[in-house]
Design a protein around this motif. Structure first.
Motif, PDB file in Angstrom:
ATOM      1  N   UNK A  12     -11.824   1.322  -1.542  1.00 57.81           N
ATOM      2  CA  UNK A  12     -11.506   0.355  -2.601  1.00 57.81           C
ATOM      3  C   UNK A  12     -10.397   0.884  -3.503  1.00 57.81           C
ATOM      4  N   UNK A  13     -10.452   2.151  -3.822  1.00 55.62           N
ATOM      5  CA  UNK A  13      -9.395   2.751  -4.637  1.00 55.62           C
ATOM      6  C   UNK A  13      -8.056   2.723  -3.932  1.00 55.62           C
ATOM      7  N   UNK A  18      -2.673   0.778  -3.441  1.00 56.53           N
ATOM      8  CA  UNK A  18      -1.589   0.371  -2.548  1.00 56.53           C
ATOM      9  C   UNK A  18      -1.230  -1.102  -2.721  1.00 56.53           C
ATOM     10  N   UNK A  19      -2.016  -1.831  -3.490  1.00 53.73           N
ATOM     11  CA  UNK A  19      -1.701  -3.230  -3.744  1.00 53.73           C
ATOM     12  C   UNK A  19      -2.153  -4.171  -2.645  1.00 53.73           C
ATOM     13  N   UNK A  27       2.488  -4.697  -0.233  1.00 51.76           N
ATOM     14  CA  UNK A  27       2.335  -3.424  -0.924  1.00 51.76           C
ATOM     15  C   UNK A  27       3.670  -2.776  -1.306  1.00 51.76           C
ATOM     16  N   UNK A  28       4.744  -3.174  -0.627  1.00 50.84           N
ATOM     17  CA  UNK A  28       6.059  -2.625  -0.964  1.00 50.84           C
ATOM     18  C   UNK A  28       6.761  -3.469  -2.030  1.00 50.84           C
ATOM     19  N   UNK A  29       6.028  -4.422  -2.614  1.00 48.60           N
ATOM     20  CA  UNK A  29       6.542  -5.158  -3.759  1.00 48.60           C
ATOM     21  C   UNK A  29       7.295  -6.440  -3.470  1.00 48.60           C
ATOM     22  N   UNK A 113       6.763   3.830   1.819  1.00 53.95           N
ATOM     23  CA  UNK A 113       6.019   4.865   2.535  1.00 53.95           C
ATOM     24  C   UNK A 113       6.667   6.235   2.355  1.00 53.95           C
ATOM     25  N   UNK A 114       7.982   6.290   2.294  1.00 58.43           N
ATOM     26  CA  UNK A 114       8.656   7.568   2.053  1.00 58.43           C
ATOM     27  C   UNK A 114       8.273   8.110   0.678  1.00 58.43           C
ATOM     28  N   UNK A 115       8.238   7.238  -0.324  1.00 57.40           N
ATOM     29  CA  UNK A 115       7.870   7.666  -1.680  1.00 57.40           C
ATOM     30  C   UNK A 115       6.425   8.156  -1.717  1.00 57.40           C
TER      31      UNK A 115
END
Length: 142
Positions: A12-13, A18-19, A27-29, A113-115
């Motif tokens: 859940x966390x 990760x959104x 998740x990447x916005x 993912x790189x970040x």
């Protein structure tokens, strides 16, 4: 019991961090529903797919996939075509605009993912990937 609870809380966390709990944003916005982003990714990677194969890859029911493909078509990102080897089969393929959208998503995903990976100690990269593989395999057994 404690292990199951700890796993629930950890997953859940992760989902929240990760959104993944926001279905209208990747998740990447990117302001695109997650299901559409996954469909774009599958079609960009492998080209035209039978709609039933896309459903299987996305782990969605055929009716949900049909609605999803209609959404992509309405955005101008995909088109349906009759399968050349089967009159009943339906192929789904990206339009040029869909290819562009998929490339934009792939770039945003790669940056995200790189970040994330940059914040994981280098010596733990393989452990993180293996843990995710193990969880995926365990969930696939359901």
């Amino acid at each position: 019991m404690a292990d199951e609870r700890e796993l629930q809380e950890a997953v859940a966390g992760f989902v929240r961090a990760f959104g993944l709990h926001r279905p209208d944003r990747t998740p990447c916005g990117q302001p695109i529903p997650v299901s559409e982003a996954h469909a774009l990714g599958e079609l960009a990677r492998d080209g035209a797919l039978r709609q039933c194969d896309l459903a299987q890859r996305l782990r969605l029911e055929k009716s949900s996939t049909s609605r999803l493909v209609t959404q992509l078509i309405n955005r101008g990102w995909a088109e349906r075509a009759q399968a050349p080897d089967d009159g009943r089969g339906v192929l789904v393929q990206l339009t040029p605009a869909g290819t562009h959208a998929a490339a934009r998503l792939a770039a945003a995903r790669a940056a995200r993912f790189a970040a994330v990976l940059d914040r994981v100690p280098a010596g733990e990269h393989a452990n993180v990937l293996r843990a995710l593989e193990l969880l995926t395999e365990a969930m696939d057994e359901d």
